[in-house]
Design a protein around this motif. Sequence first.
Motif, PDB file in Angstrom:
ATOM      1  N   ASN A 455       0.333  -0.948  -0.306  1.00  0.00           N
ATOM      2  CA  ASN A 455      -0.070  -0.238   0.262  1.00  0.00           C
ATOM      3  C   ASN A 455       0.883   1.140   0.180  1.00  0.00           C
ATOM      4  OD1 ASN A 455      -2.539  -1.652   0.527  1.00  0.00           O
ATOM      5  ND2 ASN A 455      -1.619  -1.926   2.721  1.00  0.00           N
ATOM      6  N   THR A 480      -0.415   3.647   5.954  1.00  0.00           N
ATOM      7  CA  THR A 480      -0.552   2.536   5.095  1.00  0.00           C
ATOM      8  C   THR A 480      -1.656   1.571   5.451  1.00  0.00           C
ATOM      9  OG1 THR A 480       0.893   1.282   3.807  1.00  0.00           O
ATOM     10  CG2 THR A 480       1.380   1.319   6.078  1.00  0.00           C
ATOM     11  N   GLY A 481      -2.565   1.925   4.229  1.00  0.00           N
ATOM     12  CA  GLY A 481      -3.327   0.628   4.216  1.00  0.00           C
ATOM     13  C   GLY A 481      -4.257   1.112   5.567  1.00  0.00           C
ATOM     14  N   LYS A 482      -4.552   0.113   6.653  1.00  0.00           N
ATOM     15  CA  LYS A 482      -4.898   0.122   7.528  1.00  0.00           C
ATOM     16  C   LYS A 482      -4.778   0.759   8.626  1.00  0.00           C
ATOM     17  CE  LYS A 482      -8.805  -3.386   6.525  1.00  0.00           C
ATOM     18  NZ  LYS A 482      -9.297  -4.672   6.724  1.00  0.00           N
ATOM     19  N   THR A 483      -3.143   0.555   8.495  1.00  0.00           N
ATOM     20  CA  THR A 483      -2.430   1.032   9.834  1.00  0.00           C
ATOM     21  C   THR A 483      -2.385   2.250   9.961  1.00  0.00           C
ATOM     22  OG1 THR A 483      -1.303  -1.324   9.718  1.00  0.00           O
ATOM     23  CG2 THR A 483       0.247   0.723  11.029  1.00  0.00           C
ATOM     24  N   ASP A 519      -0.574  -5.366   6.286  1.00  0.00           N
ATOM     25  CA  ASP A 519      -0.158  -4.284   5.271  1.00  0.00           C
ATOM     26  C   ASP A 519       1.235  -4.241   4.870  1.00  0.00           C
ATOM     27  OD1 ASP A 519      -2.511  -3.300   5.378  1.00  0.00           O
ATOM     28  OD2 ASP A 519      -2.358  -1.808   7.538  1.00  0.00           O
TER      29      ASP A 519
END
Length: 543
Positions: A455, A480-483, A519
């Motif tokens: 991502n 980044t992504g869900k993080t 991620d």
Amino acid sequence: MKRKIFKVIGVLLVLFVGLLIAIPFFLQGKIEKLIKNKVNNNIEATLDFANADLSLLASFPNAKVTIEDLVLVNKAPFAGDTLFAAKTIALNMSIKELFKDASEPIGIKSLAVDGAVLKVKVNEDGNANYDIAKETETTSAEVTADGNSFTLAMESYEITNSTIEYTDVVSEMSLLLTDVQHSGTGNLSLEKSELDTKTNALVSFGMGGTNYLNKNRVGLDAIIGIDLNESKYSFLKNTATINKLPLVFDGFVKLNDENQEVAINFKTLESEFKNFLALVPEEYSKSIADVATSGDFTVEGRFEGVVDDTHIPKFNIKLNSTNASFKYPDLPKSVKDIFINATVSNTTGITEDTAVDIERLSFGIDEDKFNLTSKITALMGNTKVKAHVLGKMNLANVSKAYPVPADLYLKGLLDVDISTSFDMASIEKEQYQNTTSSGTLHLKDFEYNATELKNPVQITTTTLTFNPKTVSLNDFQGKTGKTDFSAKGTITNLLGFMLKDEKVKGDFVLNSNTFALNDFMVDEEESDSAQDIEKKKATAEER
């Protein structure tokens, strides 16, 4: 009567052609033995080749000898190393040269070399692999009288599709010329003569671990005055190009017993700013043919001094540009307000004392401005750097004004004002107390998107404060992504990370509301297709 005359002439002609065809078969072995003996008896190396073909018809009234798959291998201290190799070497000479005894000199009229590779090395003890001539107490006149060498009565020569490689372990200097196409015409048997040469090649050059040229296209059309008595070579009428930058130059090179004297002046033929873009390799600058430019750019310099085991020529090279701009026809923005005032010099003739002085380097895109001043001394020794960077830049504008690589996605707002002073020995020894830095760097809405990442990494904000000994990470937030993540802390070796690829050291406090391992996990066999890369690029541009 006439019929008899024509008949006799016809018979003689057939016999003559037959001799031209037959003679090579009788002389073939003699020629191969003659060449190998001539060379190997005079060098501390071994010359060998697959075969030598003789033709009397192709270049009549001269003879043509073609040597195939030639190899010249060094003896100690470079035992086993190939100094020179060539696919073909063609020699043109008078037919009478073929009937000379092995003790007599052979005159060569023209030479053509194709597919050659020359590898020149200087080892840590200062020994050069090209120093292969056998020592002899006889004078050069005696050598000629005894016939222990070829004579250079050449009228022309050419070298095509060849490579020249030079490596000096002590100075950490490397020079690589590839795709070499070179030719020359002139009478090299005269004590004083003029040689008309044409050269094209790709040049890569590095010293002290730094690459200064990387496959830059270089061309040279030169008329060289040759004085064999003085061993002096003068540049009489000369034009050179580096990439597409045209230069004119004059001067001379003189070969002495203990050193070489050099005195060369050069400068740009014209002052258009397009000259600057011509210095940038085309793989980075793309085609500059249709680029609109304004302002000027000039290069001028001089090399003067001696070359020996401890010295290089003193030199001074100046680059200057005032209020210039350029715009690529297929990009929406232009780079403007370009000022360049830089000097590369060496005032002692000692390699380590080379210096770079950038009094001003500045440019703008829209309302964005970037400025750099820097002084770099002891470039080839313990490099010392003093620099100041000041600027505000919308990174997305870079790709809108300059043809950056297709896989480089830039986005974010950069605000920087940093001064730094350091030497490379301190960085290498991790003695960061000897370095000083001050200022701030602020980056927000930055996004990094690469094919190796699952991502994109989005950095909402980053603020760094540069202190004399450390760098404070005041604020670092991103996702980044869900993080999501945020961090604060202190960095102690940022220069080591930037200049020596060391790991970042410091104390950090890292917080995250959501930390998804998925991620950061990418299957080893997973790879992005060209379509995936384009999707990532489109997504980055939309953001």
